[in-house]
Design a protein around this motif. Structure first.
Motif, PDB file in Angstrom:
ATOM      1  N   UNK A 100     111.207  -5.714 -50.444  1.00  0.00           N
ATOM      2  CA  UNK A 100     111.624  -5.387 -49.077  1.00  0.00           C
ATOM      3  C   UNK A 100     110.433  -5.478 -48.126  1.00  0.00           C
ATOM      4  N   UNK A 101     110.712  -5.874 -46.889  1.00  0.00           N
ATOM      5  CA  UNK A 101     109.659  -5.938 -45.868  1.00  0.00           C
ATOM      6  C   UNK A 101     109.229  -4.531 -45.474  1.00  0.00           C
ATOM      7  N   UNK A 102     107.980  -4.390 -45.078  1.00  0.00           N
ATOM      8  CA  UNK A 102     107.468  -3.128 -44.560  1.00  0.00           C
ATOM      9  C   UNK A 102     107.491  -3.195 -43.049  1.00  0.00           C
ATOM     10  N   UNK A 103     107.916  -2.122 -42.429  1.00  0.00           N
ATOM     11  CA  UNK A 103     107.845  -2.013 -40.970  1.00  0.00           C
ATOM     12  C   UNK A 103     106.876  -0.889 -40.655  1.00  0.00           C
ATOM     13  N   UNK A 104     105.610  -1.177 -40.848  1.00  0.00           N
ATOM     14  CA  UNK A 104     104.559  -0.185 -40.714  1.00  0.00           C
ATOM     15  C   UNK A 104     104.029   0.180 -42.080  1.00  0.00           C
ATOM     16  N   UNK A 105     102.738   0.481 -42.155  1.00  0.00           N
ATOM     17  CA  UNK A 105     102.124   0.845 -43.426  1.00  0.00           C
ATOM     18  C   UNK A 105     100.984   1.832 -43.197  1.00  0.00           C
ATOM     19  N   UNK A 106     100.683   2.583 -44.232  1.00  0.00           N
ATOM     20  CA  UNK A 106      99.634   3.597 -44.194  1.00  0.00           C
ATOM     21  C   UNK A 106      99.016   3.655 -45.592  1.00  0.00           C
ATOM     22  N   UNK A 107      97.768   3.234 -45.712  1.00  0.00           N
ATOM     23  CA  UNK A 107      97.083   3.169 -47.002  1.00  0.00           C
ATOM     24  C   UNK A 107      96.036   4.275 -47.077  1.00  0.00           C
ATOM     25  N   UNK A 108      96.049   5.028 -48.172  1.00  0.00           N
ATOM     26  CA  UNK A 108      95.130   6.169 -48.322  1.00  0.00           C
ATOM     27  C   UNK A 108      94.291   6.028 -49.587  1.00  0.00           C
ATOM     28  N   UNK A 109      93.059   6.545 -49.516  1.00  0.00           N
ATOM     29  CA  UNK A 109      92.169   6.616 -50.668  1.00  0.00           C
ATOM     30  C   UNK A 109      91.120   7.681 -50.407  1.00  0.00           C
ATOM     31  N   UNK A 110      90.303   7.951 -51.426  1.00  0.00           N
ATOM     32  CA  UNK A 110      89.196   8.906 -51.290  1.00  0.00           C
ATOM     33  C   UNK A 110      87.888   8.220 -51.631  1.00  0.00           C
ATOM     34  N   UNK A 111      86.854   8.550 -50.857  1.00  0.00           N
ATOM     35  CA  UNK A 111      85.492   8.079 -51.111  1.00  0.00           C
ATOM     36  C   UNK A 111      84.726   9.157 -51.847  1.00  0.00           C
ATOM     37  N   UNK A 112      83.635   8.771 -52.538  1.00  0.00           N
ATOM     38  CA  UNK A 112      82.709   9.793 -53.028  1.00  0.00           C
ATOM     39  C   UNK A 112      82.116  10.537 -51.825  1.00  0.00           C
ATOM     40  N   UNK A 113      81.627  11.726 -52.040  1.00  0.00           N
ATOM     41  CA  UNK A 113      81.046  12.530 -50.962  1.00  0.00           C
ATOM     42  C   UNK A 113      80.009  11.760 -50.156  1.00  0.00           C
ATOM     43  N   UNK A 124      92.050  -5.777 -43.618  1.00  0.00           N
ATOM     44  CA  UNK A 124      91.230  -5.058 -42.657  1.00  0.00           C
ATOM     45  C   UNK A 124      89.855  -4.878 -43.266  1.00  0.00           C
ATOM     46  N   UNK A 125      88.895  -4.546 -42.440  1.00  0.00           N
ATOM     47  CA  UNK A 125      87.546  -4.343 -42.921  1.00  0.00           C
ATOM     48  C   UNK A 125      86.894  -3.202 -42.178  1.00  0.00           C
ATOM     49  N   UNK A 126      85.755  -2.761 -42.700  1.00  0.00           N
ATOM     50  CA  UNK A 126      85.057  -1.651 -42.060  1.00  0.00           C
ATOM     51  C   UNK A 126      83.597  -1.636 -42.457  1.00  0.00           C
ATOM     52  N   UNK A 127      82.811  -0.923 -41.660  1.00  0.00           N
ATOM     53  CA  UNK A 127      81.446  -0.567 -42.027  1.00  0.00           C
ATOM     54  C   UNK A 127      81.439   0.937 -42.249  1.00  0.00           C
ATOM     55  N   UNK A 128      80.579   1.372 -43.165  1.00  0.00           N
ATOM     56  CA  UNK A 128      80.522   2.795 -43.500  1.00  0.00           C
ATOM     57  C   UNK A 128      79.103   3.193 -43.863  1.00  0.00           C
ATOM     58  N   UNK A 129      78.850   4.476 -43.780  1.00  0.00           N
ATOM     59  CA  UNK A 129      77.561   5.017 -44.203  1.00  0.00           C
ATOM     60  C   UNK A 129      77.626   5.391 -45.673  1.00  0.00           C
ATOM     61  N   UNK A 130      76.479   5.424 -46.305  1.00  0.00           N
ATOM     62  CA  UNK A 130      76.394   5.813 -47.705  1.00  0.00           C
ATOM     63  C   UNK A 130      76.195   4.610 -48.605  1.00  0.00           C
ATOM     64  N   UNK A 131      75.716   4.831 -49.830  1.00  0.00           N
ATOM     65  CA  UNK A 131      75.477   3.730 -50.760  1.00  0.00           C
ATOM     66  C   UNK A 131      76.778   3.052 -51.185  1.00  0.00           C
ATOM     67  N   UNK A 132      76.756   1.724 -51.292  1.00  0.00           N
ATOM     68  CA  UNK A 132      77.966   0.976 -51.633  1.00  0.00           C
ATOM     69  C   UNK A 132      78.282   0.983 -53.117  1.00  0.00           C
ATOM     70  N   UNK A 133      77.268   1.138 -53.983  1.00  0.00           N
ATOM     71  CA  UNK A 133      77.477   1.024 -55.425  1.00  0.00           C
ATOM     72  C   UNK A 133      78.507   2.026 -55.940  1.00  0.00           C
ATOM     73  N   UNK A 134      78.555   3.190 -55.342  1.00  0.00           N
ATOM     74  CA  UNK A 134      79.489   4.219 -55.798  1.00  0.00           C
ATOM     75  C   UNK A 134      80.658   4.375 -54.826  1.00  0.00           C
ATOM     76  N   UNK A 135      80.844   3.426 -53.930  1.00  0.00           N
ATOM     77  CA  UNK A 135      81.828   3.583 -52.869  1.00  0.00           C
ATOM     78  C   UNK A 135      83.187   2.975 -53.195  1.00  0.00           C
ATOM     79  N   UNK A 136      83.311   2.250 -54.292  1.00  0.00           N
ATOM     80  CA  UNK A 136      84.575   1.595 -54.595  1.00  0.00           C
ATOM     81  C   UNK A 136      85.598   2.605 -55.097  1.00  0.00           C
ATOM     82  N   UNK A 137      86.652   2.839 -54.306  1.00  0.00           N
ATOM     83  CA  UNK A 137      87.700   3.769 -54.744  1.00  0.00           C
ATOM     84  C   UNK A 137      88.491   3.172 -55.905  1.00  0.00           C
ATOM     85  N   UNK A 138      89.015   4.006 -56.765  1.00  0.00           N
ATOM     86  CA  UNK A 138      89.794   3.510 -57.901  1.00  0.00           C
ATOM     87  C   UNK A 138      91.292   3.693 -57.696  1.00  0.00           C
TER      88      UNK A 138
END
Length: 120
Positions: free
Chosen positions: A43-56, A94-108
């Motif tokens: 089914x098609x989406x009419x709007x979306x909202x994606x959530x995740x958590x980063x390390x501290x 979509x893309x973004x820039x963020x603060x903090x080290x990237x090595x541990x930034x990949x959400x699972x």
């Protein structure tokens, strides 16, 4: 918007998603990442909202092709007006820039409207 009271239609069980998350650049105190969200359902989406958590300590500084909110480690990205509709088999990015080290930034774990997506 999925997961928001009063927003779009909540995706059903056949409305699956796949996420590709890739760090594209990194520097001492920050990184840049690209995210692709694919509608693998029927089914098609009419709007979306994606959530995740980063390390501290990771904070999104700038995001393009959507809007975001962040509370502590929890991040939610919502569609922009122009990429709201996503047909079955189609993707949005979509893309973004963020603060903090990237090595541990990949959400699972990523969730679309509260339902876990496949991570590629």
């Amino acid at each position: 918007i999925y997961g928001d009271p009063g927003g779009g239609t909540d995706p059903g069980p056949s409305d699956a998603c796949e996420v590709t998350y890739r760090v594209t650049n990194a520097w001492g105190d920050g990184f840049q990442a690209d995210v692709r969200l694919t509608n693998t359902g029927t089914a098609a989406w009419d709007g979306w909202s994606l959530a995740w958590s980063f390390p501290d300590g990771r904070r999104i500084a700038h995001l393009w092709n959507g809007t975001h909110t962040q509370s502590g480690t929890s991040v939610t990205v919502r569609n922009a007006d122009w990429n709201r509709a996503v047909a079955p088999g189609a993707s949005v990015a979509f893309g973004f820039t963020a603060s903090g080290p990237s090595a541990e930034a990949t959400p699972s774990v990523f969730a679309l409207g509260g339902r876990e997506c496949t991570v590629k």
